[in-house]
Design a protein around this motif. Structure first.
Motif, PDB file in Angstrom:
ATOM      1  N   ASN A 146      22.594 -36.442   8.070  1.00  0.00           N
ATOM      2  CA  ASN A 146      22.477 -37.803   8.720  1.00  0.00           C
ATOM      3  C   ASN A 146      23.758 -38.175   9.035  1.00  0.00           C
ATOM      4  O   ASN A 146      24.130 -39.540   9.492  1.00  0.00           O
ATOM      5  N   GLN A 147      24.942 -37.541   8.621  1.00  0.00           N
ATOM      6  CA  GLN A 147      26.268 -38.548   8.633  1.00  0.00           C
ATOM      7  C   GLN A 147      26.605 -38.503  10.110  1.00  0.00           C
ATOM      8  O   GLN A 147      27.553 -39.482  10.303  1.00  0.00           O
ATOM      9  N   ASN A 148      26.410 -37.691  11.149  1.00  0.00           N
ATOM     10  CA  ASN A 148      26.714 -38.234  12.539  1.00  0.00           C
ATOM     11  C   ASN A 148      25.643 -39.061  13.150  1.00  0.00           C
ATOM     12  O   ASN A 148      26.218 -39.190  14.307  1.00  0.00           O
ATOM     13  N   ARG A 149      24.685 -39.621  12.440  1.00  0.00           N
ATOM     14  CA  ARG A 149      24.057 -40.708  13.001  1.00  0.00           C
ATOM     15  C   ARG A 149      24.389 -42.044  12.793  1.00  0.00           C
ATOM     16  O   ARG A 149      23.943 -43.030  13.033  1.00  0.00           O
ATOM     17  N   GLY A 150      25.629 -41.936  11.950  1.00  0.00           N
ATOM     18  CA  GLY A 150      26.140 -43.177  11.453  1.00  0.00           C
ATOM     19  C   GLY A 150      25.541 -43.772  10.196  1.00  0.00           C
ATOM     20  O   GLY A 150      25.752 -45.121   9.950  1.00  0.00           O
ATOM     21  N   TRP A 151      24.773 -43.238   9.510  1.00  0.00           N
ATOM     22  CA  TRP A 151      24.116 -43.709   8.481  1.00  0.00           C
ATOM     23  C   TRP A 151      24.976 -43.956   7.220  1.00  0.00           C
ATOM     24  O   TRP A 151      25.959 -43.535   7.233  1.00  0.00           O
TER      25      TRP A 151
END
Length: 112
Positions: A69-74
């Motif tokens: 989820n890191q690329n989703r800005g979570w």
């Protein structure tokens, strides 16, 4: 860290041990499992939002998946989503993980 993703991604996994513990106000999950004639040890760090549909052991996961989820800005605490993508029998978030694999011996591997 995030090591061992290819060992379990999209595979059938049978969880035989599920140990949730707490240290320094953070949850840690250690699982023992089997997949494709291999024994797995899975460590999940800073676990949150655990959801288990049917708490039955061994827990059979038809499609084990770890999503980044890191690329989703979570938030960093929810860096990965761990889930059963077929039955949704298991789902949680974690900050990091490690998965180790040990090959099991079967009758064909035993030498006299």
């Amino acid at each position: 860290m995030a090591r061992g993703l290819s060992i379990v991604q999209g595979k059938e996994v049978e969880i035989t041990e599920f140990c949730l513990s707490s240290a320094d106000e953070e949850l840690y999950l250690k699982c023992k499992a089997f997949s494709e004639k291999s024994e797995l040890t899975m460590h999940f760090y800073h676990v949150s939002h655990i959801r288990i549909k049917d708490f039955v052991f061994p827990m059979k996961i038809g499609g084990f998946e770890i999503q980044c989820n890191q690329n989703r800005g979570w938030e960093r605490a929810q860096a990965y989503t761990v889930r059963d993508y077929e039955e949704e029998s298991l789902r949680f978030f974690c900050r990091d993980f490690e998965i180790h694999k040990s090959m099991l011996l079967d009758d064909n591997n035993i030498k006299n």
